[in-house]
Enzyme design. Sequence first.
Site, mmCIF file in Angstrom:
data_model
loop_
_atom_site.group_PDB
_atom_site.id
_atom_site.type_symbol
_atom_site.label_atom_id
_atom_site.label_comp_id
_atom_site.label_asym_id
_atom_site.label_seq_id
_atom_site.Cartn_x
_atom_site.Cartn_y
_atom_site.Cartn_z
ATOM 1 N N TRP A 47 0.827 -1.218 0.000
ATOM 2 C CA TRP A 47 0.000 0.000 0.000
ATOM 3 C C TRP A 47 0.856 1.261 0.000
ATOM 4 O O TRP A 47 0.548 2.222 -0.701
ATOM 5 C CB TRP A 47 -0.984 0.002 1.171
ATOM 6 C CG TRP A 47 -1.903 -1.186 1.124
ATOM 7 C CD1 TRP A 47 -2.025 -2.166 2.056
ATOM 8 C CD2 TRP A 47 -2.818 -1.538 0.071
ATOM 9 N NE1 TRP A 47 -2.943 -3.096 1.656
ATOM 10 C CE2 TRP A 47 -3.450 -2.746 0.452
ATOM 11 C CE3 TRP A 47 -3.161 -0.960 -1.153
ATOM 12 C CZ2 TRP A 47 -4.407 -3.384 -0.353
ATOM 13 C CZ3 TRP A 47 -4.118 -1.596 -1.955
ATOM 14 C CH2 TRP A 47 -4.721 -2.790 -1.552
ATOM 15 N N ASP A 102 -1.982 6.735 6.265
ATOM 16 C CA ASP A 102 -2.975 5.779 5.788
ATOM 17 C C ASP A 102 -3.232 4.822 6.953
ATOM 18 O O ASP A 102 -2.379 4.012 7.303
ATOM 19 C CB ASP A 102 -2.427 5.031 4.567
ATOM 20 C CG ASP A 102 -3.344 3.903 4.091
ATOM 21 O OD1 ASP A 102 -4.423 3.706 4.689
ATOM 22 O OD2 ASP A 102 -2.982 3.217 3.112
ATOM 23 N N LYS A 129 -12.288 -2.173 6.623
ATOM 24 C CA LYS A 129 -11.494 -3.018 7.515
ATOM 25 C C LYS A 129 -12.021 -2.963 8.951
ATOM 26 O O LYS A 129 -12.332 -3.979 9.516
ATOM 27 C CB LYS A 129 -10.023 -2.642 7.455
ATOM 28 C CG LYS A 129 -9.278 -3.381 6.364
ATOM 29 C CD LYS A 129 -8.943 -2.579 5.181
ATOM 30 C CE LYS A 129 -8.369 -3.399 4.040
ATOM 31 N NZ LYS A 129 -7.710 -2.564 3.055
#
Length: 355
Positions: A101, A168, A192
């Site tokens: 990511w 993030d 999530k």
Amino acid sequence: MRKHIFNAGPSVLPVEVLKEASAAVVELNNSGQSILEISHRGQTFEGMIAEAKSLVKELLGLGDDYDVLFLQGGASMQFCMVPMNFLNQNETAAYVDTGTWSSKAIKEAKLFGKVDVLASSKAENFNHIPKGYEIPKTAKYFHITTNNTIYGTQFHSYPESPVLYVADMSSDFLSREINAQQFDFIYAGAQKNVGPAGATLVILKKELLKKIDKTLPSMLDYRVYAENDSLYNTPAVFSIYVCLLTLRWIKKTGLKTIEKINDAKASAIYAAIDRNPLYNGHSAKEDRSKMNVTFTLSKPELEDAFDEACAKADIVGVKGHRSVGGFRASIYNALPLESVHVLCAVMDDFAKKHG
Ligand SMILES: *Cc1c(COP(=O)(O)O)cnc(C)c1O
């Protein structure tokens, strides 16, 4: 019967949230309309967004100097929106590369300016969080991925940043108490820890909006979302509604309590890894993620058999990401401790048989 849901995202949600959401799909609070049918313009939904915003701020301990926005496009859209809004061609942004990511975020930032990758654990297949680098004061902003969903590593303390601080937090958002005021900009895909897919949360210091000094497409401009209370166009109404229900659940349960349970879940699985030589944890011990536990088998030929043992115990979602191989147990907020106990029993039992 409900399975033990270890999916990495979309992932497990609290049963009471699922029940309330499913009732609202048929009819929202005696309104004669489904949550899927209401307008996003009007008191009902505006009230929902306002409550969700204020819960996010309350749970993070943030005041009125921060704004909360709901966007679409996933956390991945933020990989480009952040540099698009805050980075100019001749400026440099600093990133720490801790996995897939982060790497994707770096790739997008390069489209808009210069990128200084301060540290990377790529050479070791991202098995740890790099430490001991300096963040240049000349950087426009500093970006980290607080939890690395695929590799199973997590920042357990955050470096201090002398510049605008971007994080993030997709896979550990509201999973523990943090000092959120340290950050100027936080983003997280909902799927999530706080809801279903479809909504992305952005939490930013309001003063940042004044620092955006270019003309941007409206849908990619944070100022447009802020000025319109995330209602410039039709937002992900249902997804935001389920986020609201989940945020209420987090508040009712208490973030401290959730953190304690998350700690207990993580410790239990890591203990099972550490006492059985059949399992090898991927992450360095000090950087182990409390959200995504990654491990391989020292006898890889047993992987299919382990999969079968899990399936037999009604465990789903533990197959590892292809970049690490092996297995990954994602143990987000809504996963009950009992599910972890079931997994640990399978691990011990399997190791006894095949170890
Ligand atoms: C899942 C994830 C993403 C990507 O999220 P999308 O909503 O699918 O774009 C980004 N960052 C982290 C840390 C993630 O876990």
